[in-house]
Design an enzyme around this catalytic site. Sequence first.
Site, PDB file in Angstrom:
ATOM      1  CG  ASP A   1     -18.122  39.756 -31.167  1.00  0.00           C
ATOM      2  OD1 ASP A   1     -16.954  39.696 -30.745  1.00  0.00           O
ATOM      3  OD2 ASP A   1     -18.728  40.831 -31.332  1.00  0.00           O
TER       4      ASP A   1
ATOM      5  CB  CYS B   1     -22.138  36.555 -28.067  1.00  0.00           C
ATOM      6  SG  CYS B   1     -21.475  35.007 -27.386  1.00  0.00           S
TER       7      CYS B   1
ATOM      8  N   GLY C   1     -26.894  43.474 -32.078  1.00  0.00           N
ATOM      9  CA  GLY C   1     -27.179  42.977 -33.414  1.00  0.00           C
ATOM     10  C   GLY C   1     -26.455  43.597 -34.589  1.00  0.00           C
ATOM     11  N   GLY C   2     -25.385  44.347 -34.373  1.00  0.00           N
ATOM     12  CA  GLY C   2     -24.668  44.948 -35.492  1.00  0.00           C
ATOM     13  C   GLY C   2     -24.166  43.913 -36.486  1.00  0.00           C
ATOM     14  CE  LYS C   3     -19.773  41.190 -33.718  1.00  0.00           C
ATOM     15  NZ  LYS C   3     -19.571  42.554 -33.197  1.00  0.00           N
TER      16      LYS C   3
ATOM     17  CB  CYS D   1     -13.036  43.768 -29.441  1.00  0.00           C
ATOM     18  SG  CYS D   1     -14.290  43.714 -28.160  1.00  0.00           S
TER      19      CYS D   1
ATOM     20  CG  ASP E   1     -26.813  38.831 -25.988  1.00  0.00           C
ATOM     21  OD1 ASP E   1     -25.750  38.909 -26.624  1.00  0.00           O
ATOM     22  OD2 ASP E   1     -26.935  39.268 -24.827  1.00  0.00           O
TER      23      ASP E   1
END
Length: 417
Positions: free
Chosen positions: A301, A230, A234-236, A354, A254
């Site tokens: 995530d 997921c 794209g940060g991770k 989160c 995604d």
Amino acid sequence: MSYPYLPLEEAVIALRAVLPLEAPADVVLSRYFRENPMLGIKDRAFIAELVFGVLRRLRSLEAAVGKSTPRDLALAWLVRVQGMNQRQLEPHLSAPELEKVAHIKALDIAAQPLAVQWDVPDWLAERWLAVYGEAAAARLAHALMRPAPLDLRVNSYLAKRDEVLEKLRQSGIAAAPTPYSPVGIRLAEKPALTKHSLFTSGHIEVQDEGSQLLGYLVAPRRGEMVVDFCAGAGGKTLLLGALMHSAGRLYAFDVSEKRLTKLKPRLKRSGLSNITPQLISSENDIRIKRLAGKIDRVLVDAPCSGLGTLRRNPDLKWRQSPDSVVELTHKQLAILTAAGRLVKSGGRLVYATCSTLPEENELVVEAFLAANPRFALKSAAEVLQQQNIALDTGEYLRLNPADHATDGFFAAVLQAS
């Protein structure tokens, strides 16, 4: 705090646009700013601070002003949170409004129900109370009311943290290493960074320290096949690519083309060449099925309530409900199950949210493990320790702003036999 000029009318109009809570507050506010290009930088900063400040304290502000309009709530925020008095407010308020100031100040918050003290809906106060107990729930609630600091991630493929820290200091930006992430930097303030040479060169990205730690749970190696299931913007994904030293193959899946589009300029800046963004229709897309049993490491995530990110997104506590959480848990288990099929024997699956609710976290993992006996829970603390990260929250990674100064994160490391 005293303002010689307060764009109060403009702030009330913005608040009125946000308060139906039918869309994310940051999206509504961004649209308001686009539609009002004459507003200056200081005006925008004040308006954003007021809008998000009211969303953080909505229950207690409503208790202070009774049946409230957006203007009443703005006034209550100025008095109760900003500490402004009648003299400071006189240029901005009518005589009847000025008479309300003393009444607004007089509310004894300690005499209010816990949900009002914690500024959350009744259902969420009840869940936190049941899960954490009153003392820990109060600490969590109050920590989630405070604005988050600005965390950066150093792109370890292009730069070293010490070098970046020095360059930031040379730019007059106060910065310090984050306590847990080896590539994290925490800024004392929130400067504009998008034109800074460290940002444009791909040496830094904005990313909460808790989010960075998820990459170290995945712990991908050079040359492996890895999936960010997921990926979002794209940060991770970029962190995983850097940890792989741009070697091997990393798929960024995604269902949102808009989110993946945001990854493209970030990917270009990063210098990484091992990432393949891939738009999928659902967790059962044929492109995913073709990779079944072939992937070394998968990060999920999962879409979640976001209740661990209330420092940044305070509107989420008013936009979520028990029903929406139940709906999310079904989706989370379906996504985790689909992602699990990708993992080869001996591979690793990391599930993360989160959220601060066990029904999105431990209970989803337990349901998955019951149905997928080839997976076993591996200690998150042990995985981090292997990478010289001294953080032990038990078998699961559980982060919260009260204890770790990060967003609220949950993660489970699942090893395939």
